[in-house]
Design an enzyme around this catalytic site. Structure first.
Site, PDB file in Angstrom:
ATOM      1  N   CYS A  25       0.863  -1.176   0.000  1.00  0.00           N
ATOM      2  CA  CYS A  25       0.000   0.000   0.000  1.00  0.00           C
ATOM      3  C   CYS A  25       0.899   1.225   0.000  1.00  0.00           C
ATOM      4  O   CYS A  25       2.031   1.156  -0.469  1.00  0.00           O
ATOM      5  CB  CYS A  25      -0.959  -0.015   1.190  1.00  0.00           C
ATOM      6  N   HIS A 562      -2.676  10.628   3.370  1.00  0.00           N
ATOM      7  CA  HIS A 562      -3.292   9.301   3.214  1.00  0.00           C
ATOM      8  C   HIS A 562      -4.792   9.454   3.456  1.00  0.00           C
ATOM      9  O   HIS A 562      -5.224   9.847   4.535  1.00  0.00           O
ATOM     10  CB  HIS A 562      -2.687   8.320   4.218  1.00  0.00           C
TER      11      HIS A 562
END
EC number: 2.7.1.211
Length: 651
Positions: A25, A562
Site C-alpha cells: 500500500c 493518506h
C-alpha cells in the site's frame, strides 16, 4: 535508500520461498507468510530502513515508507518471481489460509453492530456521569452541588434528559446499525426500533413490575393476548428483530419485482416482523436478556474482588484473542439497566489493564538505549494510557514478553482492589487514566488509587527487569558519509489538505499512524470531498488507487497525505486525482477528490492522515491547537533543527 539491498535483506530475514503472496500500500509491504516461525524478527527490528513490523488478519506487514515501498516491492517481486497482487488479493489469500472460526465470525458481527453506535452511547454516558457529579452527595461536600447552588438544578436536569436519550431510544440506534449489518435497509431497522419504544406501550423498564402487579394491557389478536410491552434498554430482542427484518426484506426483494417490490416489500417486512416481535421474538429474547444480565450481576456479586482480580489478570490476553469485541454488547446491557445492576464492572477492569500496559511500555522507554525503541515506546505508552493499547501490546510488550506479563499482574492486583471497594462505571467512555469521568461519583477516589496501583506495579518491575536484561541495546546503524549529511529544511507551516475536524495522529485507528512510526503530523475527520495541496512543492508519490499523495515542499518537508484507512483495497473507486508524479503544485491547488459518504457507506474509516515522513530532520513537528479546520488553513508547524543539532547529525 538502496531498494535492491532492502529487498535482499527482507528476503534473507523472511526466506525467499516462505512468501505465499505479496502486495503493498502507500507505506508498507503486505505479505502472506507460509511459516512465520522462520522469520528472523530481530534482524528486521535492527534494520535501519525498516520502520516496523506487525501481523494482522493473516498478513505480515513491513513498514518501509511512501516513495520507497513501491520500489522495494518491485525488487522483491523480481527476485522471488511472485505474481504482483493487490491488497484485496492478499486479503483473500490470507482469509483462505485461515480456518473458519464461527465464534470469531460472531464476534466480528457484534463488533460491526456496536462500534458505529458507541459514540452516541459514550456521549450519553459521559453526560450521565456529569449529572451524577452535580447531584451526588458527599463528593465535594456533604451536600450535592445542586443543593449548594440551586441555580444549577435546571442545568443538571437538562443534562440528565440529554444523557437518558441514547439509552431510552437504544432500540432505534441498534435497529439501524444491526439491520444494516445484516444486509437490510437500516431505515426500516430504525422504524422497528421506534415501534419497540412507542410511548403508548408499557415502558420497558416497568414491564416486570407491571406484569407482577397484574396491570399489563394486551392486544386481542384473533383470541391471542399480546402484551403491549416496550423494549427500552433491551439489546438481544433488537438484534433478533433486526436479523428477521433483514432476512424478510431480502426474501421479498428476491420474489417481488418492479414497482410492487418498492411498494409492498417494506410493508410486508415491517408487519410480519412487528407481529413476531410482540408475540414470540421479543418476549423470548427479553427473558434470555434478563437472565444474562442477572447472571452477570450474580457472578460479580458472588465472586467479588477475587473475580475482578482474575478478570483483570486475563483482560489483556482476552484483547489479543479478540473476545473483548463482545464487551460493548454486554456493557450496554448492564448500563441500560443501571438502576438494577448498579453499573458495569467491565469498564473499570479495562481501564486498569490499559494503564498497566501503558506503564510497562513506558518503563521500556526509560530502560532502553535504542532510539528506535524509544520512538515507538514513547508514543505507544502514552496511547495505551489514553485507552488505545494495540501499539503497546503488539508493537512492544508481546514481542518482549515480560512487560506484558508484569502489566497483566498489575491489572489483576488493581482490579482486585477495585472489587474490594465495589467500583463500577455508570457510563461508557475512555478506558484509560481519564476513565474516572465514567465512574460512579462516590467511587472516583478508589478508581484513581487503583490506576496508581496498576501503573506503579507494572512500571517498577518492568523497568528493573529491563535494565538487567537489555544491557547496551543501542541501535547498530552505520553513520552516513559527512558529505551527504546537510539537512536542507526550514521552518514551515503545513496547511490542512481537507476540511474537517482536526485530531491527533495518536487517535487514528491504525497502529502505524497512531504510533507515529511514519512520522508526526495530524489527522482530520473530513467533512468535505476535496483534497488540496498543503504547501508549495512537487508531487513525489501517486498511486493508481488515488488514495494517497506524497509531496516534497519547497522548504524541504516530505509530506504523506493518506485518505482513509485501508482504502487501497478500493482500487480507486470513490477517488479521483488531478495530479501525477513530478507535477509542481502550489498551496491550495486541487489534488483530487474522494467520496466521504461512499467510504462510510462501505464501512471504511475516511480519516485523512497528514504525516511529515522526514520528522527526524526537524527540531519539532507540532499539530496546531485547532479543532475545526478548512482546507488551506494552518495545521502543522515545523521547526528547523538548530546548528548544533545539524552538526551532531553529521558526526
Amino acid at each position: 535508500m538502496n531498494h535492491q539491498e532492502v529487498a535482499d535483506r527482507v528476503l534473507n530475514t523472511i526466506g525467499k520461498n516462505n512468501i505465499q503472496a505479496a502486495a503493498h500500500c502507500a507505506t508498507r509491504l503486505r505479505l502472506v507468510i507460509k511459516d512465520e516461525s522462520k522469520i528472523d524478527q530481530q534482524a528486521l527490528d535492527d534494520d535501519a530502513d525498516v520502520k516496523g513490523t506487525f501481523e494482522t488478519n493473516g498478513q505480515y506487514q513491513i513498514i518501509i515508507g511512501p516513495g520507497d515501498v513501491d520500489k522495494v516491492y518491485d525488487a522483491l517481486i523480481a527476485k522471488t518471481g511472485l505474481k504482483e497482487a493487490t491488497p484485496d488479493d492478499i486479503k483473500a489469500v490470507a482469509a483462505a489460509g485461515q480456518k473458519k472460526n464461527p465464534l470469531m465470525d460472531f464476534l466480528k458481527v457484534l463488533s460491526d453492530i456496536f462500534i458505529p453506535i458507541v459514540p452516541a452511547l459514550v456521549a450519553g454516558g459521559l453526560l450521565m456521569a456529569l449529572n451524577n457529579v452535580l447531584t451526588a452527595e458527599h463528593l465535594f461536600m456533604a451536600k450535592s452541588v445542586v443543593e449548594v447552588y440551586p441555580g444549577l438544578k435546571g442545568i443538571a436536569e437538562m443534562i440528565n434528559a440529554m444523557a437518558s436519550a441514547p439509552f431510552t431510544f437504544l432500540p432505534i440506534l441498534l435497529g439501524f446499525s444491526a439491520t444494516k449489518r445484516f444486509g437490510g435497509n437500516p431505515y426500516l431497522g430504525a422504524t422497528m426500533g421506534m415501534i419497540m419504544v412507542l410511548p403508548s406501550l408499557v415502558n420497558g423498564y416497568s414491564v416486570a413490575t407491571t406484569m407482577a402487579a397484574g396491570k399489563m394491557v394486551y392486544w386481542n389478536v384473533f383470541g391471542l393476548h399480546v402484551a403491549q410491552a416496550g423494549y427500552q434498554g433491551q439489546v438481544l430482542p433488537v438484534l433478533g428483530v433486526a436479523f428477521i427484518l433483514a432476512t424478510l426484506e431480502k426474501f421479498f426483494h428476491k420474489h417481488i419485482k418492479g414497482a410492487f417490490d418498492f411498494t409492498f416489500t417494506p410493508m410486508f417486512a415491517i408487519v410480519i416482523t412487528g407481529f413476531l416481535t410482540f408475540t414470540i421474538v421479543g418476549p423470548v429474547l427479553r427473558t434470555v436478556s434478563d437472565a444474562l444480565t442477572n447472571g452477570l450481576v450474580g457472578l460479580y456479586n458472588s465472586t467479588g474482588w477475587i473475580g475482578m482480580g482474575i478478570f483483570g489478570l486475563l483482560y489483556s490476553a482476552i484483547v489479543i484473542t479478540g473476545l473483548h469485541q463482545t464487551f460493548p454488547a454486554i456493557e450496554t446491557q448492564l448500563l441500560a439497566n443501571v438502576a438494577k445492576t448498579g453499573g458495569s464492572f467491565i469498564f473499570p477492569v479495562a481501564s486498569m489493564a490499559n494503564i498497566g500496559q501503558g506503564a510497562a511500555t513506558l518503563a521500556i522507554f526509560f530502560a532502553t538505549k535504542s532510539q528506535k525503541q524509544k520512538a515507538l515506546t514513547s508514543s505507544a505508552g502514552v496511547s495505551a494510557l489514553l485507552g488505545i493499547t494495540e501499539p503497546a501490546i503488539f508493537g512492544v510488550n508481546l514481542k518482549m514478553k515480560f512487560p506484558f506479563v508484569f502489566a497483566a499482574i498489575a491489572s489483576g492486583i488493581a482490579s482486585a482492589f477495585l472489587g474490594l471497594f465495589h467500583v463500577l462505571s455508570v457510563a461508557m467512555g475512555p478506558a484509560s487514566v481519564i476513565g474516572f469521568i465514567s465512574i460512579a461519583a462516590k467511587s472516583i477516589p478508589a478508581f484513581a488509587l487503583g490506576g496508581v496501583i496498576s501503573f506503579v506495579v507494572a512500571f517498577i518491575p518492568t523497568f528493573i527487569y529491563a535494565k538487567r536484561t537489555l544491557g547496551d541495546d543501542r541501535d547498530q546503524v552505520k553513520s552516513p558519509a559527512p558529505t551527504n549529511t546537510v539537512i536542507n529544511v526550514n521552518d514551515e507551516i503545513i496547511s490542512a489538505p481537507v476540511t474537517g475536524t482536526s485530531e491527533s495522529l495518536k487517535q487514528v485507528n491504525d497502529q502505524v499512524f497512531s504510533a507515529e512510526i511514519m512520522g508526526k503530523g495530524a489527522a482530520i475527520v473530513p467533512s468535505a470531498d476535496q483534497v488540496v495541496a498543503p504547501a508549495d512543492g512537487v508531487i513525489t508519490v501517486t498511486y493508481d488507487s488515488h488514495h494517497a499523495y506524497g509531496i516534497k515542499t519547497t522548504a524541504g518537508a516530505e509530506i504523506l497525505i493518506h485518505l482513509g484507512l485501508d482504502t487501497v483495497n478500493l482500487n480507486g473507486e470513490h477517488f479521483t486525482t488531478n495530479v501525477q508524479k513530478g507535477d509542481t503544485v502550489h498551496q491550495g491547488d486541487l489534488l483530487g477528490t474522494f467520496d466521504v459518504a461512499a467510504l462510510k457507506a462501505a464501512n471504511y474509516d475516511p480519516t485523512v492522515m497528514l504525516v511529515v515522513t522526514n520528522t527526524a530532520n526537524y527540531a519539532n513537528v507540532e499539530r496546531l491547537k485547532v479543532t475545526n479546520v478548512q482546507a488551506g488553513e494552518q495545521l502543522v508547524a515545523l521547526t528547523e533543527p538548530t546548528a548544533s543539532s545539524v552538526a551532531a547529525t553529521a558526526i
